[in-house]
Design an enzyme around this catalytic site. Structure first.
Site, PDB file in Angstrom:
ATOM      1  N   GLU A   1       2.653 -11.608   9.519  1.00  0.00           N
ATOM      2  CA  GLU A   1       1.796 -10.597   8.894  1.00  0.00           C
ATOM      3  C   GLU A   1       1.956 -10.698   7.374  1.00  0.00           C
ATOM      4  O   GLU A   1       1.636  -9.776   6.645  1.00  0.00           O
ATOM      5  CB  GLU A   1       2.123  -9.203   9.414  1.00  0.00           C
ATOM      6  CG  GLU A   1       3.591  -8.822   9.354  1.00  0.00           C
ATOM      7  CD  GLU A   1       3.864  -7.463   9.948  1.00  0.00           C
ATOM      8  OE1 GLU A   1       3.284  -6.487   9.466  1.00  0.00           O
ATOM      9  OE2 GLU A   1       4.669  -7.382  10.892  1.00  0.00           O
ATOM     10  N   CYS A   5       4.530  -6.855  14.063  1.00  0.00           N
ATOM     11  CA  CYS A   5       5.765  -7.540  14.511  1.00  0.00           C
ATOM     12  C   CYS A   5       5.649  -8.134  15.912  1.00  0.00           C
ATOM     13  O   CYS A   5       6.616  -8.729  16.410  1.00  0.00           O
ATOM     14  CB  CYS A   5       6.938  -6.577  14.467  1.00  0.00           C
ATOM     15  SG  CYS A   5       7.281  -5.985  12.818  1.00  0.00           S
ATOM     16  N   SER A  12       6.251   6.479  13.134  1.00  0.00           N
ATOM     17  CA  SER A  12       6.461   5.116  13.643  1.00  0.00           C
ATOM     18  C   SER A  12       7.703   5.053  14.530  1.00  0.00           C
ATOM     19  O   SER A  12       7.722   4.339  15.534  1.00  0.00           O
ATOM     20  CB  SER A  12       6.564   4.101  12.489  1.00  0.00           C
ATOM     21  OG  SER A  12       7.785   4.194  11.805  1.00  0.00           O
ATOM     22  N   HIS A  29      13.164  -5.344  19.114  1.00  0.00           N
ATOM     23  CA  HIS A  29      12.678  -5.557  17.750  1.00  0.00           C
ATOM     24  C   HIS A  29      13.512  -4.623  16.866  1.00  0.00           C
ATOM     25  O   HIS A  29      13.608  -3.417  17.160  1.00  0.00           O
ATOM     26  CB  HIS A  29      11.185  -5.195  17.678  1.00  0.00           C
ATOM     27  CG  HIS A  29      10.717  -4.987  16.272  1.00  0.00           C
ATOM     28  ND1 HIS A  29      10.889  -5.949  15.302  1.00  0.00           N
ATOM     29  CD2 HIS A  29      10.124  -3.920  15.657  1.00  0.00           C
ATOM     30  CE1 HIS A  29      10.394  -5.496  14.159  1.00  0.00           C
ATOM     31  NE2 HIS A  29       9.937  -4.263  14.345  1.00  0.00           N
ATOM     32  N   ASN A  88      14.702  -6.276   8.058  1.00  0.00           N
ATOM     33  CA  ASN A  88      13.550  -6.486   8.938  1.00  0.00           C
ATOM     34  C   ASN A  88      12.851  -7.794   8.565  1.00  0.00           C
ATOM     35  O   ASN A  88      12.490  -8.001   7.401  1.00  0.00           O
ATOM     36  CB  ASN A  88      12.560  -5.310   8.797  1.00  0.00           C
ATOM     37  CG  ASN A  88      11.508  -5.300   9.904  1.00  0.00           C
ATOM     38  OD1 ASN A  88      11.475  -6.185  10.758  1.00  0.00           O
ATOM     39  ND2 ASN A  88      10.660  -4.287   9.899  1.00  0.00           N
TER      40      ASN A  88
HETATM   41  P1  HMG Z   1      13.999   8.552   5.572  1.00  0.00           P
HETATM   42  O1  HMG Z   1      13.043   9.695   5.686  1.00  0.00           O
HETATM   43  O2  HMG Z   1      14.432   8.175   4.202  1.00  0.00           O
HETATM   44  O3  HMG Z   1      15.317   8.796   6.374  1.00  0.00           O
HETATM   45  O4  HMG Z   1      13.298   7.283   6.258  1.00  0.00           O
HETATM   46  P2  HMG Z   1      15.676   9.967   7.410  1.00  0.00           P
HETATM   47  O5  HMG Z   1      15.743  11.263   6.687  1.00  0.00           O
HETATM   48  O6  HMG Z   1      14.798   9.849   8.629  1.00  0.00           O
HETATM   49  O7  HMG Z   1      17.182   9.536   7.738  1.00  0.00           O
HETATM   50  C1  HMG Z   1      17.432   8.367   8.439  1.00  0.00           C
HETATM   51  C2  HMG Z   1      18.669   8.604   9.283  1.00  0.00           C
HETATM   52  O8  HMG Z   1      19.812   8.702   8.414  1.00  0.00           O
HETATM   53  C3  HMG Z   1      18.635   9.910  10.078  1.00  0.00           C
HETATM   54  O9  HMG Z   1      19.258   9.653  11.328  1.00  0.00           O
HETATM   55  C4  HMG Z   1      19.535  10.838   9.254  1.00  0.00           C
HETATM   56  O10 HMG Z   1      20.138  11.873  10.023  1.00  0.00           O
HETATM   57  C5  HMG Z   1      20.575   9.842   8.789  1.00  0.00           C
HETATM   58  P3  HMG Z   1      18.427   9.898  12.702  1.00  0.00           P
HETATM   59  O11 HMG Z   1      18.006  11.307  12.691  1.00  0.00           O
HETATM   60  O12 HMG Z   1      17.235   8.948  12.642  1.00  0.00           O
HETATM   61  O13 HMG Z   1      19.402   9.546  13.770  1.00  0.00           O
HETATM   62  N1  HMG Z   1      21.323  10.280   7.585  1.00  0.00           N
HETATM   63  C6  HMG Z   1      22.644  10.061   7.435  1.00  0.00           C
HETATM   64  N2  HMG Z   1      23.579   9.489   8.241  1.00  0.00           N
HETATM   65  C7  HMG Z   1      24.860   9.416   7.778  1.00  0.00           C
HETATM   66  N3  HMG Z   1      25.251   9.911   6.565  1.00  0.00           N
HETATM   67  C8  HMG Z   1      24.346  10.485   5.737  1.00  0.00           C
HETATM   68  C9  HMG Z   1      22.972  10.581   6.169  1.00  0.00           C
HETATM   69  N4  HMG Z   1      21.859  11.094   5.606  1.00  0.00           N
HETATM   70  C10 HMG Z   1      20.843  10.885   6.487  1.00  0.00           C
HETATM   71  N5  HMG Z   1      24.750  10.975   4.554  1.00  0.00           N
HETATM   72  C11 HMG Z   1      12.608   5.606   7.785  1.00  0.00           C
HETATM   73  C12 HMG Z   1      13.758   6.499   7.313  1.00  0.00           C
HETATM   74  C13 HMG Z   1      13.104   4.681   8.865  1.00  0.00           C
HETATM   75  C14 HMG Z   1      11.479   6.496   8.338  1.00  0.00           C
HETATM   76  C15 HMG Z   1      12.077   4.792   6.554  1.00  0.00           C
HETATM   77  O14 HMG Z   1      13.088   3.918   6.113  1.00  0.00           O
HETATM   78  C16 HMG Z   1      10.823   3.977   6.871  1.00  0.00           C
HETATM   79  O15 HMG Z   1       9.710   4.483   6.767  1.00  0.00           O
HETATM   80  N6  HMG Z   1      10.974   2.667   7.277  1.00  0.00           N
HETATM   81  C17 HMG Z   1       9.841   1.814   7.625  1.00  0.00           C
HETATM   82  C18 HMG Z   1       9.223   2.162   8.966  1.00  0.00           C
HETATM   83  C19 HMG Z   1      10.019   1.669  10.143  1.00  0.00           C
HETATM   84  O16 HMG Z   1      10.869   0.795  10.031  1.00  0.00           O
HETATM   85  N7  HMG Z   1       9.702   2.196  11.350  1.00  0.00           N
HETATM   86  C20 HMG Z   1      10.347   1.753  12.556  1.00  0.00           C
HETATM   87  C21 HMG Z   1       9.445   1.810  13.785  1.00  0.00           C
HETATM   88  S1  HMG Z   1       7.891   0.959  13.524  1.00  0.00           S
HETATM   89  C22 HMG Z   1       8.316  -0.737  13.703  1.00  0.00           C
HETATM   90  O17 HMG Z   1       9.369  -1.060  14.172  1.00  0.00           O
HETATM   91  C23 HMG Z   1       7.305  -1.734  13.249  1.00  0.00           C
HETATM   92  C24 HMG Z   1       7.599  -2.392  11.906  1.00  0.00           C
HETATM   93  O18 HMG Z   1       8.611  -3.355  12.037  1.00  0.00           O
HETATM   94  C25 HMG Z   1       6.310  -3.010  11.340  1.00  0.00           C
HETATM   95  C26 HMG Z   1       5.586  -4.048  12.173  1.00  0.00           C
HETATM   96  O19 HMG Z   1       5.375  -3.910  13.371  1.00  0.00           O
HETATM   97  O20 HMG Z   1       5.100  -4.997  11.542  1.00  0.00           O
HETATM   98  C27 HMG Z   1       8.074  -1.383  10.874  1.00  0.00           C
END
Ligand code: HMG
Length: 387
Positions: free
Chosen positions: A79, A111, A201, A233, A275
């Site tokens: 992609e 992906c 997501s 993945h 990733n």
């Molecule tokens: P965010 O909003 O910055 O983070 O974005 P958050 O607030 O959701 O926190 C993440 C985790 O850290 C949470 O844990 C918090 O509790 C924890 P969870 O509730 O998930 O278990 N946390 C802590 N832990 C320890 N000590 C601390 C602390 N503070 C917080 N002090 C997000 C996170 C992944 C949403 C962002 O990085 C993002 O948008 N990433 C890109 C999207 C993505 O990867 N999505 C995955 C599914 S989609 C997919 O896999 C397809 C993809 O590969 C694309 C394709 O297909 O081509 C993405």
């Protein structure tokens, strides 16, 4: 006749960012990135590495061990395409010196692209048992500086050879597919970085895992306890960890421990690379092969997810002497050779790599000799060279 994965090659660029440095620069608690997201480092591609050069470099890792004249199919899942019309696979085919009669094209579904290629290759080799197929996944994950997705970036490629009587894993017949037209993550034509509804997501990923895993078990009569390992993945390690928790809940203690230990082994490389979109599931596969102790005939389940969204669950069986087809030392050196960037160096490289290259641009690579790179354009034609 058994058909499956006979060779696996891996490449990642020679630069990385440490997640502790990134957390400090973004005023985040490092444990959010290290534990909450589950990442330690991410590979960074400069302007000289793209989907084509990375795909060539991954395939070169095994090319000397195969019969080039038998390759009848070359598919590239990406992609991070370099042209709106011409397939990345044509540049790669030339660099690899593959036969003129090879059927070759590029596939895109976020992906899921490399899995689509592997499924096509599996069915192709069943019909053409004297031919083999090269399937490459190569991508650069870019969300942007100071975005929520920044900590989940990365760059790299995995290439596999699919053939009859494979040495690494036989691919079982059947699969469970599930798709829906949704907007969890996408990259419009006018954007060099992905747009994402991060929280949504994560929910959709888990939902699609539930659907495909349940349906696969229903179709085959297999249960979670029948698998030696489940692979996911890995957009970031915590995502796969959550899916694995769903798979092992309500299972016996032995199954829970086995699937949790093997998940940790499969996540080892992704933790350090980030990733790599289409190839991410297959980086988990390589990491499992090289960091777990697998019994003969181990049964492995694979969950592929591509945003937009398309998911598939399928399985395979590890071959007895799979270790002989791997090069763990070279793979670990590939990861260890990377040079650490300061955050300002990373930001500069990131911003430069976003720019569309001006025609006539000439680029030099700082990779080691033997590595292919994007050398710029001549008359609007992309040039690839070997250092
Ligand atoms: P965010 O909003 O910055 O983070 O974005 P958050 O607030 O959701 O926190 C993440 C985790 O850290 C949470 O844990 C918090 O509790 C924890 P969870 O509730 O998930 O278990 N946390 C802590 N832990 C320890 N000590 C601390 C602390 N503070 C917080 N002090 C997000 C996170 C992944 C949403 C962002 O990085 C993002 O948008 N990433 C890109 C999207 C993505 O990867 N999505 C995955 C599914 S989609 C997919 O896999 C397809 C993809 O590969 C694309 C394709 O297909 O081509 C993405």
């Amino acid at each position: 006749m058994q058909v499956g994965i006979d060779q696996i090659g891996f490449y990642t660029p020679n630069k990385y960012v440490d997640m502790i440095d990134l957390a400090h620069a973004r005023n985040e608690d490092p444990n959010k990135f290290l534990i909450g997201i589950g990442q330690q480092k991410m590979s960074v591609a400069d302007q000289t590495q793209d989907a084509v050069s990375m795909g060539i470099n991954a395939t070169l890792r095994y090319l000397d061990h195969i019969e080039r004249k038998n390759v009848g199919l070359l598919i590239v899942g990406t992609e991070s395409g370099v042209d709106q019309s011409k397939s990345a696979s044509l540049f790669i085919k030339t660099a690899l010196n593959l036969p003129l009669n090879v059927r070759t094209f590029e596939v895109k579904e976020a992906c899921f692209g490399m899995t689509a290629g592997i499924m096509i290759a599996r069915d192709y080799v069943r019909l053409h048992p004297n031919h083999s197929a090269i399937v490459i996944g190569a991508d650069i994950a870019r969300y942007g500086i100071n975005t929520g997705g920044e900590v989940t970036q990365g760059a790299g490629s995995i290439s596999v050879l699919v053939k009859a009587d494979p040495r690494i894993m036989t691919l079982s017949a059947g699969h469970s597919a599930y798709s829906a037209d949704i907007n969890d993550f996408w990259r419009p034509n006018d954007s060099a970085v992905a747009l994402v509804d991060g929280k949504y997501s994560k929910d959709v990923y888990l939902d699609f895992f539930r659907h495909t895993f349940a349906d696969y078990q229903k179709q085959t009569g297999l249960k979670a306890s029948d698998f030696t390992a489940l692979l996911y993945h890995l957009p970031f390690v915590k995502m796969g960890f959550k899916a694995n928790q769903l798979a092992i809940e309500k299972r016996d203690d032995e199954t829970k421990k086995r699937l949790a230990d093997n998940f940790a082994a499969s996540a080892y490389y992704s933790k350090q690379i980030g990733n790599i979109y289409t190839a991410s599931l297959y980086l988990s596969f390589l990491s499992l092969l090289e960091n777990a102790q697998l019994p003969a005939n181990a049964k492995v389940g694979l969950f592929s997810y591509g945003s937009g969204a398309m998911a598939e669950f399928y399985s395979g069986q590890i071959c007895e002497d799979y270790g002989k087809a791997l090069n763990q030392t070279a793979d670990q050196e590939m990861i260890a050779r990377r040079q650490k960037l300061t955050i300002s160096e990373y930001e500069q490289i990131f911003n430069q790599a976003l720019k569309v290259p001006q025609d006539g641009l000439k680029l030099a690579s700082d990779e080691k000799s033997g590595t292919w790179y994007f050398a710029g354009t001549e008359n609007h034609v992309r040039q690839y060279r070997q250092k």
